[in-house]
Design an enzyme around this catalytic site. Structure first.
Site, PDB file in Angstrom:
ATOM      1  N   GLU A 328      53.741  85.031  60.681  1.00 32.19           N
ATOM      2  CA  GLU A 328      54.655  84.220  59.867  1.00 32.19           C
ATOM      3  C   GLU A 328      55.171  84.935  58.621  1.00 32.19           C
ATOM      4  O   GLU A 328      55.249  84.330  57.549  1.00 32.19           O
ATOM      5  CB  GLU A 328      53.950  82.921  59.435  1.00 32.19           C
ATOM      6  CG  GLU A 328      53.523  82.068  60.604  1.00 32.19           C
ATOM      7  CD  GLU A 328      52.661  80.867  60.196  1.00 32.19           C
ATOM      8  OE1 GLU A 328      52.860  79.801  60.782  1.00 32.19           O
ATOM      9  OE2 GLU A 328      51.791  81.002  59.316  1.00 32.19           O
TER      10      GLU A 328
HETATM   11  C1  TNX Z   1      49.759  78.706  61.655  1.00 28.69           C
HETATM   12  S1  TNX Z   1      48.162  80.481  63.334  1.00 28.69           S
HETATM   13  C2  TNX Z   1      49.209  79.737  60.930  1.00 28.69           C
HETATM   14  C3  TNX Z   1      48.304  79.430  59.813  1.00 28.69           C
HETATM   15  C4  TNX Z   1      48.178  77.954  59.580  1.00 28.69           C
HETATM   16  C5  TNX Z   1      48.083  77.249  60.906  1.00 28.69           C
HETATM   17  C6  TNX Z   1      47.847  75.794  60.768  1.00 28.69           C
HETATM   18  C7  TNX Z   1      48.710  81.499  62.388  1.00 28.69           C
HETATM   19  C8  TNX Z   1      48.572  82.865  62.795  1.00 28.69           C
HETATM   20  N1  TNX Z   1      49.306  81.051  61.277  1.00 28.69           N
HETATM   21  O1  TNX Z   1      48.739  80.079  58.648  1.00 28.69           O
HETATM   22  O2  TNX Z   1      47.052  77.729  58.822  1.00 28.69           O
HETATM   23  O3  TNX Z   1      49.259  77.469  61.613  1.00 28.69           O
HETATM   24  O4  TNX Z   1      47.601  75.214  62.012  1.00 28.69           O
END
Ligand code: TNX
Length: 517
Positions: A328
């Site tokens: 992300e």
């Molecule tokens: C996505 S999973 C994210 C996390 C969040 C999560 C909450 C991932 C690699 N990144 O930063 O905590 O969703 O479900």
């Protein structure tokens, strides 16, 4: 009374005694083993642990001594028996023997009236055999204190077992909310019961930096000072981290430390202005948005920073992996993201460690030892495999322990799915992404993100019993897995969670059991 009658009475008594004692012997088929072993065969009788039982280990087998010590202490806690560890096989029987033979984590557990024989390819395998043995003993074995009147019987028979995947993990996000060393130890204890062998610690995110780095002290001084919701946060000193590593190691669990980057870095950016492209430190962040922060990818100091962090982490991390995050990074341009991920892998490799990153890292050239953790995008997982990398399987819609059970759940999120116990169990790692098969898969990991999770009770409620089902996905071969069989075993198994005071989710799917009570 005639002689004839006395004879008759004795026969009756003998039969009654036999029926009574047979009736008292537990059966392997009655044990609710999770994860289900490869092969279980039942035999007559039982082995009974008593105050004279000994644990036998071969001379010189140091790590087997560790397992023997663990077992001895474990038995002592519940029964009060001082079970001695010996190196000479007791001639009179009444022992549990741990022998090294075979490969890897495979083990056999052979139980008859006289003795229990564990053969395992490694001390880890013997440790998993001990976890199976635990589940063959009465539920009271999970309680602390001396239980008078319990007969500590283990049903006779033979179990042959071998894990499906070498990497069976869970992740704890200690960045969004901080959890102290004792909480992490309890998590390790609970995981190890189900033969998980990796604990991934998400040590840094926008809301907090949780590991002391001596060369960059403000990371914890400033970046560790808060958490989601504005609480006090916290961090592990290096000594505390080492204590966690050691505790995990004694339970054959490898710690996988993660520093998420280049995104999810607000806590670091707030601690050191020079890590920002504009040299200005942002405010600390206590919300739950994602994807707004990035390290400045074209500054030299950024790579010096990462090198220092990785070096200090490596010095206290005996396991082979350093997790570099990579998810992300919405405000990092792809043309910056790619060379960044490549360089960070090289830093990790320069310390003889292997990188793991969330599936987005597959946009970059992956180094030969790098593993991509599949959580969201099948295309990313495919790109990783096409580059020759292995994938770690953590599908958000199945394995994310922060997902709500259903729309009435008070904790958790639901952006990926609602995940009831059946949904967390009924899936097969090799069937998720076309073209990704067993050989491409390093293993399975279930992450717990903690935006909404504040206490150990919250953790237990979200994790249990879903993690128990995921243990079976990771350990048991797909041919042996079946929801109805698992559900029946889980219903019995909840008595053990209760004995351990695990605050698990009482799913309606477990309800028949409640009705039987
Ligand atoms: C996505 S999973 C994210 C996390 C969040 C999560 C909450 C991932 C690699 N990144 O930063 O905590 O969703 O479900």
């Amino acid at each position: 009374m005639t002689v004839h009658n006395i004879g008759r009475i004795s026969v009756v008594l003998l039969v009654v005694t036999l029926i009574f004692s047979c009736g008292q012997d537990p059966k392997m088929s009655g044990a609710a083993l999770i994860p289900l072993p490869d092969r279980v065969s039942e035999a007559e009788g039982a082995f009974e642990i008593n105050k004279s039982t000994k644990i036998h280990v071969q001379q010189g087998a140091d790590d087997m001594h560790g397992v023997a010590g663990f077992l001895s202490e474990f038995i002592h806690k519940a029964t009060g028996f001082n079970v001695q560890v010996v190196e000479d096989l007791p001639e009179a029987g009444n022992y549990i023997s741990l022998v090294q033979s075979g490969d890897g984590e495979a083990y056999t557990l052979d139980i008859n009236r006289d003795r229990i024989q564990v053969e395992a390819g490694s001390a880890a395998g013997a440790f998993w055999a001990v976890q199976t043995l635990r589940q063959l003993l009465p539920v009271a074995i999970e309680k602390q204190g001396t239980y008078e009147g319990v007969s500590w019987k283990v049903p006779a028979g033979k179990i042959e077992d071998d894990p499906e995947y070498a990497y069976r993990g869970s992740m704890l996000d200690v960045a969004r909310h901080f959890f102290d060393v004792n909480d992490v130890k309890r998590y390790i204890d609970l995981m190890s019961m189900y033969k998980f062998n990796h604990l991934h610690l998400h040590l840094a995110d926008d809301q907090g930096w949780r590991i002391e780095i001596k060369s960059w002290p403000k990371l914890t001084e400033i970046g560790g000072s808060t958490e989601v919701g504005g609480g006090a946060g916290g961090f592990y000193t290096q000594d505390e981290y080492k204590e966690i590593v050691q505790y995990a190691r004694e339970r054959f669990i490898t710690i996988v430390p993660e520093i998420d980057m280049p995104g999810h870095t607000n806590a670091a950016l707030a601690s050191y202005p020079e890590l920002n492209c504009n040299d200005e430190a942002p405010e600390l962040y206590t919300g739950i948005e994602v994807g707004f922060s990035t390290l400045c990818t074209d500054k030299e100091v950024t790579y010096q920073f990462i090198d220092d962090v990785v070096r200090e982490l490596v010095e206290m991390t005996p396991g082979p992996y350093i997790h570099i995050g990579g998810d992300e990074s919405h405000v990092t341009a792809l043309e910056d993201y790619i060379p960044f991920i490549e360089q960070v892998q090289d830093i990790v490799n320069s310390y003889d460690k292997q990188a793991i990153g969330w599936d987005e890292i597959a946009h970059a050239a992956l180094r030969p030892s790098t593993t991509a953790q599949y959580w969201a995008k099948a295309d990313n997982a495919k790109m990783a495999v096409e580059q020759g990398s292995k994938v770690l399987i953590s599908p958000a819609s199945k394995a994310y322990l922060d997902m709500q059970y259903d729309s009435t759940s008070k904790l958790g999120l639901h952006w990926a799915a609602y995940i009831e116990l059946d949904s967390a169990y009924i899936w097969e790692p090799t069937e998720l992404v076309e073209g990704i098969g067993k050989d491409d898969i390093l293993g399975v990991e279930a992450p717990l993100w903690t935006e909404t999770i504040e206490t150990m009770d919250d953790i237990e409620y979200m994790v249990f019993p879903r993690l128990v089902g995921i243990a079976e996905v990771a350990w048991t071969s797909p041919d042996n897995r079946d929801w109805e069989s698992y559900k029946a075993r889980l219903r019995k198994h909840t008595a053990r969670l209760e004995a351990l005071n695990v605050d698990y989710y009482r799913s309606p799917l477990l309800k028949d059991k409640e009705e039987e009570k």
